[in-house]
Design an enzyme around this catalytic site. Structure first.
Site, PDB file in Angstrom:
ATOM      1  N   ASP A 132      -4.042   2.476  13.802  1.00  0.00           N
ATOM      2  CA  ASP A 132      -3.280   3.265  12.852  1.00  0.00           C
ATOM      3  C   ASP A 132      -3.876   4.665  12.798  1.00  0.00           C
ATOM      4  O   ASP A 132      -4.658   5.056  13.672  1.00  0.00           O
ATOM      5  CB  ASP A 132      -3.226   2.581  11.481  1.00  0.00           C
ATOM      6  CG  ASP A 132      -4.559   2.558  10.747  1.00  0.00           C
ATOM      7  OD1 ASP A 132      -5.547   3.142  11.245  1.00  0.00           O
ATOM      8  OD2 ASP A 132      -4.612   1.973   9.643  1.00  0.00           O
TER       9      ASP A 132
ATOM     10  N   ARG B  97       0.847  -1.194   0.000  1.00  0.00           N
ATOM     11  CA  ARG B  97       0.000   0.000   0.000  1.00  0.00           C
ATOM     12  C   ARG B  97       0.882   1.243   0.000  1.00  0.00           C
ATOM     13  O   ARG B  97       1.531   1.548   0.994  1.00  0.00           O
ATOM     14  CB  ARG B  97      -0.941   0.016   1.204  1.00  0.00           C
ATOM     15  CG  ARG B  97      -1.807   1.286   1.241  1.00  0.00           C
ATOM     16  CD  ARG B  97      -2.988   1.173   2.180  1.00  0.00           C
ATOM     17  NE  ARG B  97      -2.622   1.086   3.583  1.00  0.00           N
ATOM     18  CZ  ARG B  97      -3.505   1.125   4.593  1.00  0.00           C
ATOM     19  NH1 ARG B  97      -4.809   1.242   4.319  1.00  0.00           N
ATOM     20  NH2 ARG B  97      -3.095   1.025   5.838  1.00  0.00           N
TER      21      ARG B  97
END
Length: 542
Positions: free
Chosen positions: A444, A163
């Site tokens: 996150d 990603r």
């Protein structure tokens, strides 16, 4: 600052371990990507601002009339699954730290998403050494020993996906023609240039997760990047696959269009659920009715989340690609069996809801959850995927996607949890850690973002707790002080970074509108950044 060439400047030195990653040839490739695509990227980012202004003025998001033909046409589908992506029932995610890469690839999950985005703090060393670690993992030369413990790749590791950062983030340590390169192009370009041919030779391919998109033209940009990159390296077209995270409210209205733009490279869509909640609040910031209760009340079963999940599954299976479920961020609770059993039961229930809804796979943040997720998907999904589950029973309207009704209440605990999460995460992120355990959840940036915009909207719209206490800047300031004192004592946390986080959050709750991304705002505090987009305090050598 040292020049690589007349037009190319590094503002931080290249680590000796990464000289084979950042070569003249790879930097030339990055320069081609930057000069070809950056102006379009900037135009698309400007379009986001225009959409936000319209939303603030009361114009609702809806399905696009100009792309109705794409949505209605039965005559197109996406690319078939690439090698290794036929069965994605359990995917594990995490940053690109060397030990974590080995553990994730050995975890028993079908795939591993190595993350340069929201579970990563984009320090220069994290970004560059992360590329080194993936380069070594692909070539099976990543094994190492530390403190007497060996870390060695297994015979059949998980399939690797990467990603890159979203379109909005720059890479300020590499300036081309006086401007920072896009973080997206830097992360993608280095990985693709150094590894695409090797991955193909080994029977796999360059596979990506694409974050934070808000418009199908942003997907078209990625598709054009893929096509040029493949052509430039003389590789067969169609070898790249990209799974798009549907994690912004505007993207939920353009799922089919996003798949269409990427159709020769698409490997599906993913429910990026935590960022989606953040985007839902942020995009509808001018609507008082979008003030939510405690973060824990915004579950996958509330109307707007349920609508988005059902539409995503239907859309993906209509176009014959994977509909990936969301993240379970739970960490095992080792010192309390009863609490751990309750937490794991919630994880199992969440995965059962996903597989029965028609998802083809799911995400976990911790290896201990893989066994649970596999058991659930193995029981209910006998084949490699559920593309045959067409969900033709589903009808989702634009009003359902934007429905703000969420039952629950605002409690002092909810306020404190948001303050603590925001301070803990921001302080850790500034320190170089983007994947932070908080209250037995592996968090996150999305969690901190939800916390930030919730605190903002509670102040903005004069919300009160269930005890009748008005949520004002002065009320929050005392909680900030108390929680900052606690966070400063946590292991690995620098009190000076907590101070920066506290000052940042205090400014956010008083702002007319919240900033787009805390990662953009705090980037200037990271190692080697200096003044973003201009001169820098760093140094460079090659």
């Amino acid at each position: 600052m040292t020049s690589f060439s007349k037009e190319i400047h590094f503002t931080s030195s290249i680590p000796s371990e990464a000289k084979h990653i950042l070569t003249k040839e790879s930097i030339n490739f990055l320069t081609i990507l930057h000069r070809t695509f950056d102006s379009r990227r900037q135009e698309l980012l400007e379009n986001r601002k225009k959409v936000q202004i319209e939303l603030d003025q009361g114009k609702p998001l809806t399905f696009l009339s100009e792309t109705k033909e794409i949505r209605d046409s039965p005559g197109w589908s996406c690319a078939p699954p690439a090698p290794g992506l036929e069965d994605r029932r359990v995917e594990i995610t995490g940053p690109t730290d060397r030990k974590m890469v080995i553990n994730a690839l050995n975890s028993g999950a079908k795939t591993f998403m190595a993350d340069f985005e929201d579970s990563n703090s984009p320090t220069w060393s994290n970004m560059v050494l992360g590329q080194v670690n993936l380069y070594d993992a692909i070539r099976r030369q990543i094994d190492f020993e530390t403190n007497g413990k060996q870390y060695k790749l297994s015979e059949k590791p998980a399939v690797l996906l990467v990603r890159p950062r979203g379109w909005h983030l720059p890479e300020p340590r590499l300036l081309i023609d006086g401007k920072p390169i896009s973080g997206s192009l830097f992360d993608f370009g280095l990985y693709f240039f150094n590894n695409a041919a090797e991955l193909i030779k080994r029977g796999s391919g360059p596979y990506f997760y694409l974050p934070k998109m808000e418009h199908h033209l942003e997907a078209r940009l990625w598709n054009d990047v893929f096509s040029l990159a493949t052509s430039h390296l003389g590789l067969p077209q169609g070898i790249i696959r990209g799974t798009v995270l549907i994690e912004t409210l505007p993207a939920a209205f353009q799922m089919e269009e996003i798949l269409y733009e990427l159709r020769e490279h698409s490997s599906g869509l993913n429910c990026g659920r935590w960022d989606y909640i953040f985007s839902f609040i942020k995009k509808q910031r001018a609507r008082k009715e979008c003030v939510f209760p405690d973060r824990t009340d915004v579950t996958m079963t509330v109307p707007f989340m349920d609508a988005y999940v059902r539409l995503l599954i239907q859309t993906c299976h209509k176009r014959k690609v994977a509909a990936m479920g969301g993240m379970s961020a739970q960490i095992p609770i080792k010192n309390d069996n009863e609490a751990n059993n309750r937490a794991m039961a919630k994880v199992r229930a969440d995965k059962e809801r996903e597989v029965k809804a028609g998802h083809d796979g799911t995400w976990v943040a911790h290896p201990a959850l893989i066994k649970i997720a596999l058991e659930v998907f193995d029981e209910h999904m006998k084949g490699p995927n559920q593309y045959h589950v067409r969900r033709e029973d589903v009808t989702v309207t634009d009003k359902q996607i934007a429905d703000p009704s969420v039952p629950g209440k605002i409690t002092e605990k909810g306020v404190r949890d948001n303050v603590s999460a925001a301070l803990s995460y921001c302080a850790a992120w500034i320190s170089g850690n983007g994947c932070v355990p908080i209250n037995y959840l592996m968090e996150d940036a999305a969690t901190a973002e939800i916390a930030r915009v919730q605190l903002w909207q509670w102040v903005k719209y004069g919300s009160k707790t269930d005890n009748g206490v008005a949520i004002t800047p002065s009320y929050l300031q005392s909680i900030f002080s108390e929680e900052a004192s606690k966070v400063s004592k946590l292991p690995g946390i620098d009190p000076s970074h907590v101070k920066i986080a506290s000052e940042y959050m205090a400014s956010q709750i008083k702002a007319q509108w919240p900033s787009d991304f805390l990662t953009s705002d705090l980037l200037i505090h990271l190692e080697g950044v200096g003044v973003v987009g201009g001169s820098s305090t760093g140094k460079s050598s090659l």
